[in-house]
Write a protein that holds these residues in place. Structure first.
Motif, PDB file in Angstrom:
ATOM      1  N   UNK A 114       2.897   9.790  -0.704  1.00 49.13           N
ATOM      2  CA  UNK A 114       2.025  10.673  -1.491  1.00 49.13           C
ATOM      3  C   UNK A 114       2.459  12.128  -1.323  1.00 49.13           C
ATOM      4  N   UNK A 115       2.772  12.506  -0.080  1.00 46.02           N
ATOM      5  CA  UNK A 115       3.199  13.892   0.189  1.00 46.02           C
ATOM      6  C   UNK A 115       4.492  14.209  -0.548  1.00 46.02           C
ATOM      7  N   UNK A 116       5.427  13.271  -0.590  1.00 44.39           N
ATOM      8  CA  UNK A 116       6.703  13.521  -1.270  1.00 44.39           C
ATOM      9  C   UNK A 116       6.500  13.727  -2.763  1.00 44.39           C
ATOM     10  N   UNK A 117       5.524  13.038  -3.348  1.00 46.59           N
ATOM     11  CA  UNK A 117       5.232  13.225  -4.773  1.00 46.59           C
ATOM     12  C   UNK A 117       4.547  14.569  -4.988  1.00 46.59           C
ATOM     13  N   UNK A 118       3.602  14.906  -4.119  1.00 47.48           N
ATOM     14  CA  UNK A 118       2.891  16.183  -4.241  1.00 47.48           C
ATOM     15  C   UNK A 118       3.848  17.367  -4.127  1.00 47.48           C
ATOM     16  N   UNK A 141       4.749   8.819 -14.612  1.00 50.13           N
ATOM     17  CA  UNK A 141       4.216   8.357 -13.336  1.00 50.13           C
ATOM     18  C   UNK A 141       4.259   6.835 -13.226  1.00 50.13           C
ATOM     19  N   UNK A 142       4.095   6.151 -14.339  1.00 48.00           N
ATOM     20  CA  UNK A 142       4.193   4.696 -14.321  1.00 48.00           C
ATOM     21  C   UNK A 142       5.604   4.267 -13.901  1.00 48.00           C
ATOM     22  N   UNK A 143       6.614   4.904 -14.519  1.00 47.86           N
ATOM     23  CA  UNK A 143       8.005   4.572 -14.169  1.00 47.86           C
ATOM     24  C   UNK A 143       8.299   4.927 -12.716  1.00 47.86           C
ATOM     25  N   UNK A 144       7.787   6.073 -12.248  1.00 48.40           N
ATOM     26  CA  UNK A 144       8.040   6.502 -10.874  1.00 48.40           C
ATOM     27  C   UNK A 144       7.489   5.491  -9.871  1.00 48.40           C
ATOM     28  N   UNK A 145       6.238   5.096 -10.061  1.00 48.03           N
ATOM     29  CA  UNK A 145       5.612   4.191  -9.108  1.00 48.03           C
ATOM     30  C   UNK A 145       6.166   2.776  -9.205  1.00 48.03           C
ATOM     31  N   UNK A 146       6.575   2.357 -10.394  1.00 43.18           N
ATOM     32  CA  UNK A 146       7.229   1.056 -10.515  1.00 43.18           C
ATOM     33  C   UNK A 146       8.560   1.062  -9.768  1.00 43.18           C
ATOM     34  N   UNK A 147       9.283   2.195  -9.869  1.00 46.45           N
ATOM     35  CA  UNK A 147      10.553   2.314  -9.152  1.00 46.45           C
ATOM     36  C   UNK A 147      10.345   2.318  -7.636  1.00 46.45           C
ATOM     37  N   UNK A 148       9.150   2.729  -7.184  1.00 43.01           N
ATOM     38  CA  UNK A 148       8.839   2.737  -5.755  1.00 43.01           C
ATOM     39  C   UNK A 148       8.365   1.365  -5.275  1.00 43.01           C
ATOM     40  N   UNK A 167      -0.478  20.311  -7.023  1.00 48.66           N
ATOM     41  CA  UNK A 167      -1.247  21.022  -6.000  1.00 48.66           C
ATOM     42  C   UNK A 167      -2.721  21.141  -6.407  1.00 48.66           C
ATOM     43  N   UNK A 168      -3.015  20.878  -7.679  1.00 51.72           N
ATOM     44  CA  UNK A 168      -4.401  20.876  -8.147  1.00 51.72           C
ATOM     45  C   UNK A 168      -5.068  19.518  -7.964  1.00 51.72           C
ATOM     46  N   UNK A 169      -4.295  18.514  -7.548  1.00 53.59           N
ATOM     47  CA  UNK A 169      -4.850  17.166  -7.406  1.00 53.59           C
ATOM     48  C   UNK A 169      -5.878  17.131  -6.271  1.00 53.59           C
ATOM     49  N   UNK A 170      -6.940  16.358  -6.473  1.00 51.16           N
ATOM     50  CA  UNK A 170      -7.990  16.236  -5.465  1.00 51.16           C
ATOM     51  C   UNK A 170      -7.586  15.220  -4.400  1.00 51.16           C
ATOM     52  N   UNK A 182       0.853  -1.186   0.000  1.00 58.06           N
ATOM     53  CA  UNK A 182       0.000   0.000   0.000  1.00 58.06           C
ATOM     54  C   UNK A 182       0.889   1.237   0.000  1.00 58.06           C
ATOM     55  N   UNK A 183       0.404   2.316  -0.628  1.00 57.84           N
ATOM     56  CA  UNK A 183       1.168   3.553  -0.662  1.00 57.84           C
ATOM     57  C   UNK A 183       0.864   4.345   0.595  1.00 57.84           C
ATOM     58  N   UNK A 184       1.893   4.912   1.207  1.00 56.55           N
ATOM     59  CA  UNK A 184       1.743   5.589   2.484  1.00 56.55           C
ATOM     60  C   UNK A 184       1.502   7.088   2.280  1.00 56.55           C
ATOM     61  N   UNK A 185       0.901   7.746   3.279  1.00 56.58           N
ATOM     62  CA  UNK A 185       0.695   9.198   3.175  1.00 56.58           C
ATOM     63  C   UNK A 185       1.996   9.967   2.963  1.00 56.58           C
TER      64      UNK A 185
END
Length: 212
Positions: free
Chosen positions: A68-72, A196-203, A116-119, A62-65
């Motif tokens: 998510x904050x580091x990406x935002x 974003x696909x590459x970023x999350x795969x790397x994570x 910063x526009x993400x919901x 699971x992705x942690x808060x």
């Protein structure tokens, strides 16, 4: 002599000899331990006859808060840069002739997303997948015209700063419309999906779904 009494005496004698020797004591202890283990196994097997034990593990990540904050915190992501030039003119008709102003404007428009526009909940886990809902692609910097490169192609008559500002705004609107074409927006979205696909795969996330 009674045969039964003779057998019992013989068994007692064997046990006494076993007890007197260290080897015999060790053998007796091992035998008793084996009998005890066998009894325990039988009892456990009977007690578990009608019961079943299972361990379910959830190996999905699971992705942690904090992730998510580091990406935002990255903020703006430039996904496509479009260079453009626009020739804009204006004519003022007068009694003694027409005044004309023609200028060429150059600009580089950056298309991308601002996280910063993400919901809220823009990254979530659904089943065994990480689902990403990106904000709409837009122009990241509205000051995209390079005024230092602006050239007056034709300039006759007298023109005020307000006249030149109006010409600038017309050039800006044309660039905005041309660069926000459907093909450019589609290219920007495709680039964003790949990044974003590459970023999350790397994570460490295997299944990633990107949406806008």
């Amino acid at each position: 002599m009674d045969t039964n009494n003779s057998n019992k005496a013989g068994q007692r004698g064997f046990l006494q000899r076993m007890m007197r020797s260290k080897y015999g004591l060790a053998m007796l202890a091992v035998s008793l331990a084996l009998v005890l283990v066998a009894v325990v196994i039988v009892l456990l097997a009977r007690s578990c006859d009608n019961n079943s034990v299972s361990l379910d593990t959830d190996d999905r990540i699971d992705i942690t808060p904090s992730q998510i904050k580091s990406i935002e915190d990255i903020g703006q992501w430039e996904l496509l840069s479009v260079s453009d030039e626009e020739l804009v003119d204006t004519v003022r008709h007068g009694f003694f002739g027409d005044d004309e102003l023609v200028r060429i404007y150059y600009g580089s428009v950056s298309l991308g997303i601002d996280l910063h526009d993400a919901k809220p909940g823009w990254i979530s886990r659904q089943g065994d997948s990480i689902v990403v809902k990106l904000p709409p692609v837009k122009i990241l910097d509205n000051n995209f015209i390079d005024e230092a490169r602006t050239k007056s192609f034709v300039e006759s008559g007298r023109w005020t700063a307000a006249d030149r500002e109006a010409l600038y705004r017309r050039a800006e609107a044309r660039m905005r419309e041309r660069c926000l074409s459907e093909s450019n927006l589609r290219s920007a979205r495709e680039n964003g999906s790949r990044q974003f696909y590459k970023l999350l795969r790397a994570m460490g996330f295997e299944n990633v779904i990107i949406r806008y």
